[in-house]
Write an enzyme that holds these catalytic residues in place. Sequence first.
Site, short mmCIF file in Angstrom:
data_model
loop_
_atom_site.label_atom_id
_atom_site.label_comp_id
_atom_site.label_asym_id
_atom_site.label_seq_id
_atom_site.Cartn_x
_atom_site.Cartn_y
_atom_site.Cartn_z
N GLU A 90 0.80 -1.22 0.00
CA GLU A 90 0.00 0.00 0.00
C GLU A 90 0.83 1.27 0.00
O GLU A 90 1.85 1.36 0.68
CB GLU A 90 -0.90 0.00 1.24
CG GLU A 90 -1.69 -1.28 1.31
CD GLU A 90 -3.10 -1.08 1.77
OE1 GLU A 90 -3.40 0.01 2.28
OE2 GLU A 90 -3.88 -2.01 1.61
N CYS A 140 -2.02 -1.07 16.05
CA CYS A 140 -1.78 -0.88 14.61
C CYS A 140 -2.33 -2.03 13.79
O CYS A 140 -2.07 -3.19 14.07
CB CYS A 140 -0.28 -0.74 14.38
SG CYS A 140 0.19 -0.70 12.64
N CYS A 176 2.86 -3.70 17.32
CA CYS A 176 2.27 -2.65 18.16
C CYS A 176 0.76 -2.94 18.27
O CYS A 176 0.11 -3.24 17.27
CB CYS A 176 2.51 -1.28 17.54
SG CYS A 176 4.27 -0.95 17.30
N CYS A 210 3.08 8.56 1.06
CA CYS A 210 3.41 7.69 2.20
C CYS A 210 3.78 6.32 1.65
O CYS A 210 3.00 5.68 0.96
CB CYS A 210 2.20 7.62 3.14
SG CYS A 210 2.48 6.57 4.57
N CYS A 261 -2.97 6.76 9.14
CA CYS A 261 -1.90 6.08 9.89
C CYS A 261 -2.41 4.82 10.55
O CYS A 261 -3.44 4.83 11.23
CB CYS A 261 -1.40 6.97 11.03
SG CYS A 261 -0.49 8.39 10.49
N LEU A 320 7.15 7.43 19.53
CA LEU A 320 7.23 7.39 21.00
C LEU A 320 5.94 6.79 21.55
O LEU A 320 5.95 5.78 22.25
CB LEU A 320 7.47 8.81 21.52
CG LEU A 320 7.50 8.98 23.03
CD1 LEU A 320 8.66 8.22 23.65
CD2 LEU A 320 7.55 10.47 23.42
N CYS A 347 4.13 -6.34 9.12
CA CYS A 347 5.15 -5.84 10.05
C CYS A 347 5.30 -6.83 11.19
O CYS A 347 4.33 -7.43 11.64
CB CYS A 347 4.73 -4.48 10.59
SG CYS A 347 6.01 -3.72 11.63
N1 SAH Z 1 6.70 1.21 11.49
C1 SAH Z 1 7.04 2.57 11.55
C2 SAH Z 1 6.40 3.41 10.47
C3 SAH Z 1 4.99 3.10 10.09
S1 SAH Z 1 3.76 3.47 11.26
C4 SAH Z 1 6.69 3.13 12.91
O1 SAH Z 1 5.98 2.49 13.66
O2 SAH Z 1 7.16 4.21 13.22
C5 SAH Z 1 3.61 5.24 11.14
C6 SAH Z 1 2.98 5.88 12.35
O3 SAH Z 1 1.61 5.50 12.47
C7 SAH Z 1 3.65 5.48 13.65
O4 SAH Z 1 3.99 6.62 14.40
C8 SAH Z 1 2.58 4.69 14.36
O5 SAH Z 1 2.71 4.82 15.75
C9 SAH Z 1 1.31 5.29 13.84
N2 SAH Z 1 0.14 4.43 13.95
C10 SAH Z 1 0.09 3.10 13.86
N3 SAH Z 1 -1.19 2.67 14.00
C11 SAH Z 1 -1.94 3.77 14.19
C12 SAH Z 1 -3.36 3.99 14.35
N4 SAH Z 1 -4.23 2.98 14.34
N5 SAH Z 1 -3.79 5.25 14.49
C13 SAH Z 1 -2.93 6.28 14.45
N6 SAH Z 1 -1.60 6.14 14.28
C14 SAH Z 1 -1.11 4.90 14.15
FE1 SF4 Z 2 4.89 -1.97 12.59
FE2 SF4 Z 2 2.57 -0.70 12.93
FE3 SF4 Z 2 4.31 -0.83 14.94
FE4 SF4 Z 2 4.88 0.71 12.81
S1 SF4 Z 2 3.18 1.01 14.27
S2 SF4 Z 2 6.25 -0.74 13.86
S3 SF4 Z 2 3.92 -0.52 11.19
S4 SF4 Z 2 3.26 -2.58 14.00
#
Ligand code: SAH
Ligand code: SF4
Length: 390
Positions: free
Chosen positions: A117, A162, A159, A148, A380, A260, A155
């Site tokens: 994507e 996410c 997290c 983006c 995001c 963070l 991944c």
């Molecule tokens: N993996 C990398 C980059 C992709 S995620 C990372 O985690 O930094 C990009 C951003 O989206 C990150 O700051 C993450 O914390 C945020 N993110 C992930 N899931 C989200 C959600 N459901 N709502 C808002 N932000 C989210």
């Molecule tokens: Fe992976 Fe989503 Fe965590 Fe970014 S926020 S490191 S994409 S699991």
Amino acid sequence: MTSATQSVASIDPFVLLQQEPAGSTVPQQKLFGLDRTALIQLFAELGEKPYRGRQLADALYKQRVAHLDEITTLPFALREKLSAAGWQIGRPTIAESFKSIDGTERYLIQTAAQSVETVWMPEGDDGAEFSDEEGNPAASGWKRATICVSSQIGCAVNCQFCLTAKLGLQRSLTPGEIAGQVVAVLARHGVELNKQRVNLVFMGMGEPFLNYDNFMAAVRLLIEEVGIAAPRMTVSTSGIVPGILRFAEEPVRPKLAISLNAPNDEVREAIMPINRKWDIAAVLDAVRKIPFKPRERVTFEYVMLGGVTDQPEHAEQVIRLVRRANLPAMVNLIAWNPGPGIAYSSPTADSVAAFQKQLLAAGIQTYIRRPRGRDIYAACGQLKRTTEAT
Ligand code: SAH
Ligand code: SF4
């Protein structure tokens, strides 16, 4: 192309990655992804002069050709020779697109076996670090746009908030697949980089620093061949310390954003299991190794989860944390975007505004990232699992 209304109505959030049908053509050798030196070398092996390699690099990355027969700077016989030797352009193609009411477009980009994507956001995403006031008005109506980009399919970092995490890691993308997302989108919009301002954020699917070599090879292609300047790029990491340390040594590199996402280690560990491996102090130590340029700042991304990270006491802790970090920093607040099967709640607009106010009052530059393309699952953390049912 699929319109937003059709696509949203028929979205099945649990459809897994699209697979190419069995028996589809085996990928040949791909030219897209090779840098100028490799292309010159390839032509040397075919008994051709170096300038042919330069012409091919320009065709791939500047003229954005998708097929060998479009390269009119190369003689027909030479194109035939390439093709007979098994070479094809091999740039990823846009298989499907979903358009949001806010102008954002989400693309499924077809790579060798699966789709990945990429998101196009005309007028950026309002995050301050991506805005640029010098931009000249562009012919097509947008002054600046942000793409983006994904670095992996799925991944491994897991997290809890996410959606991409739900896929697990399917695979890492090659340099050609990462840079190819950008070139495919630039080609689609007919972008003229000398007139229109394009920023890249490596914030799509995947953890760029767990695919470090391919990610940086793609960055070099984008800088040297495609012509996007490094300061127009931002990479976001969940805090992969060895990656940050390597990044600190790069002579030319994008700007850095750190996810963070929590006011302290206890909360971070609960929502980002990676914090057990590298806690906040370890991540900040690594970031301090980066030789920041005079006006450069690191961005702390902070996902606001209702009741979990959005309270006034959390803001107080973030203020102390950012002060102690002793870094040129700014904070980007991101209201959590919901996704199926994830049991968090979005913060209220008031709590986001209050949080920002608290940080601003403490002298910390703080921005609220406007959610883009939520209706098409492009915001995001919403990437993947949202293709149309086939
Ligand atoms: N993996 C990398 C980059 C992709 S995620 C990372 O985690 O930094 C990009 C951003 O989206 C990150 O700051 C993450 O914390 C945020 N993110 C992930 N899931 C989200 C959600 N459901 N709502 C808002 N932000 C989210
Ligand atoms: Fe992976 Fe989503 Fe965590 Fe970014 S926020 S490191 S994409 S699991």
